[in-house]
Structures are given as structure tokens and as C-alpha cells.
Scaffold this motif. Sequence first.
Motif, PDB file in Angstrom:
ATOM      1  N   UNK A   2       0.828  -1.208   0.000  1.00  0.00           N
ATOM      2  CA  UNK A   2       0.000   0.000   0.000  1.00  0.00           C
ATOM      3  C   UNK A   2       0.865   1.261   0.000  1.00  0.00           C
ATOM      4  N   UNK A   3       1.974   1.234   0.734  1.00  0.00           N
ATOM      5  CA  UNK A   3       2.850   2.413   0.768  1.00  0.00           C
ATOM      6  C   UNK A   3       3.465   2.678  -0.603  1.00  0.00           C
ATOM      7  N   UNK A   4       3.823   1.618  -1.337  1.00  0.00           N
ATOM      8  CA  UNK A   4       4.375   1.820  -2.675  1.00  0.00           C
ATOM      9  C   UNK A   4       3.289   2.253  -3.666  1.00  0.00           C
ATOM     10  N   UNK A   5       2.059   1.778  -3.470  1.00  0.00           N
ATOM     11  CA  UNK A   5       0.948   2.248  -4.300  1.00  0.00           C
ATOM     12  C   UNK A   5       0.712   3.738  -4.074  1.00  0.00           C
ATOM     13  N   UNK A  62       0.820   6.781  -6.792  1.00  0.00           N
ATOM     14  CA  UNK A  62      -0.322   7.667  -7.045  1.00  0.00           C
ATOM     15  C   UNK A  62       0.026   9.125  -6.749  1.00  0.00           C
ATOM     16  N   UNK A  63       0.919   9.376  -5.808  1.00  0.00           N
ATOM     17  CA  UNK A  63       1.347  10.753  -5.525  1.00  0.00           C
ATOM     18  C   UNK A  63       2.180  11.334  -6.658  1.00  0.00           C
ATOM     19  N   UNK A  64       2.736  10.484  -7.504  1.00  0.00           N
ATOM     20  CA  UNK A  64       3.539  10.934  -8.635  1.00  0.00           C
ATOM     21  C   UNK A  64       2.777  10.848  -9.950  1.00  0.00           C
ATOM     22  N   UNK A  73       8.186 -12.905   0.460  1.00  0.00           N
ATOM     23  CA  UNK A  73       6.815 -12.582   0.055  1.00  0.00           C
ATOM     24  C   UNK A  73       6.880 -11.914  -1.318  1.00  0.00           C
ATOM     25  N   UNK A  74       6.207 -12.497  -2.291  1.00  0.00           N
ATOM     26  CA  UNK A  74       6.190 -11.954  -3.650  1.00  0.00           C
ATOM     27  C   UNK A  74       4.937 -11.112  -3.847  1.00  0.00           C
ATOM     28  N   UNK A  75       5.118  -9.920  -4.412  1.00  0.00           N
ATOM     29  CA  UNK A  75       4.009  -9.013  -4.711  1.00  0.00           C
ATOM     30  C   UNK A  75       4.214  -8.493  -6.128  1.00  0.00           C
ATOM     31  N   UNK A  76       3.147  -8.520  -6.925  1.00  0.00           N
ATOM     32  CA  UNK A  76       3.204  -8.054  -8.309  1.00  0.00           C
ATOM     33  C   UNK A  76       2.271  -6.853  -8.467  1.00  0.00           C
ATOM     34  N   UNK A  77       2.801  -5.763  -9.025  1.00  0.00           N
ATOM     35  CA  UNK A  77       2.019  -4.560  -9.316  1.00  0.00           C
ATOM     36  C   UNK A  77       1.895  -4.412 -10.827  1.00  0.00           C
ATOM     37  N   UNK A  83      10.214   5.411 -11.518  1.00  0.00           N
ATOM     38  CA  UNK A  83      11.563   5.600 -10.977  1.00  0.00           C
ATOM     39  C   UNK A  83      11.521   5.982  -9.501  1.00  0.00           C
ATOM     40  N   UNK A  84      10.562   6.798  -9.110  1.00  0.00           N
ATOM     41  CA  UNK A  84      10.436   7.178  -7.698  1.00  0.00           C
ATOM     42  C   UNK A  84      10.046   5.967  -6.844  1.00  0.00           C
ATOM     43  N   UNK A  85       9.127   5.132  -7.330  1.00  0.00           N
ATOM     44  CA  UNK A  85       8.749   3.924  -6.596  1.00  0.00           C
ATOM     45  C   UNK A  85       9.943   2.981  -6.473  1.00  0.00           C
ATOM     46  N   UNK A  86      10.705   2.803  -7.541  1.00  0.00           N
ATOM     47  CA  UNK A  86      11.877   1.933  -7.502  1.00  0.00           C
ATOM     48  C   UNK A  86      12.951   2.489  -6.569  1.00  0.00           C
ATOM     49  N   UNK A  87      13.102   3.809  -6.536  1.00  0.00           N
ATOM     50  CA  UNK A  87      14.075   4.424  -5.629  1.00  0.00           C
ATOM     51  C   UNK A  87      13.708   4.123  -4.185  1.00  0.00           C
TER      52      UNK A  87
END
Length: 110
Positions: free
Chosen positions: A24-27, A31-33, A59-63, A73-77
Motif C-alpha cells: 500500500x505504501x508503494x501504491x 499515485x502521488x507521482x 513474500x512476492x508481490x506483483x504490481x 523511478x520514484x517507486x523503484x528508488x
Amino acid sequence: MPLYETVMIARQDLSSKQTEELAKSFEDILSNNGGKVVNTEHWGLRTLAYRINKNRKGHYICFHTDTASEGLLEMERNMRLHDDVLRYMSVKIDEVPEDGTVMVRSSDAA
């Protein structure tokens, strides 16, 4: 905007709730970007092919995301800086699979 698929591996000692909060934090970052998450799939706790930072499982998560490259790029950073994320990988895709990824379809068939 282009579509991307990002798979993230989180540490094995996180609970399911903590893993959902991490996703949720990465989502929220995305969304903020200016992007949006089309679909999120939790593949569960799976055994890794080799140890990563003394972890045998993850734990594997796919977006599936619809975002500009700046948002990705911001999410990956942030994934790179987060201690709970072991690995991540993003690839550009042509379309989001409507019936889920192969991992979800194979677990439903079993």
C-alpha cells in the motif's frame, strides 16, 4: 501512459498484514507521482532459488501500473532504500492480463 509490471520480494519475517501495508505504501508513492496501480497480486511466501541477505523465503508481490517513467523511478528508488525489500524488477508490458498472471492462474488450478 505506459503500462509496467513490477515484481517485488519482501523479507520472510514480515506478516501478511505488514506485507499488505508495504504494498500500500508503494501504491501511495506511485499515485502521488501521477500514476495509478491497475492491479496488485500477492503471490504469497515462496522459497527463493538462492539466499538473499540470509533469507531463504520471500513474500512476492506483483504490481500492474499505469504511470509515467518518473513515477516508476520514484517507486523503484523507494524500494531500493527500504530495508524490507530484498529484490524488485520492473518491465514494460503491452497490456494488463485480464485473468491474472501465470502465478495466479497456476495457484487457482491447483
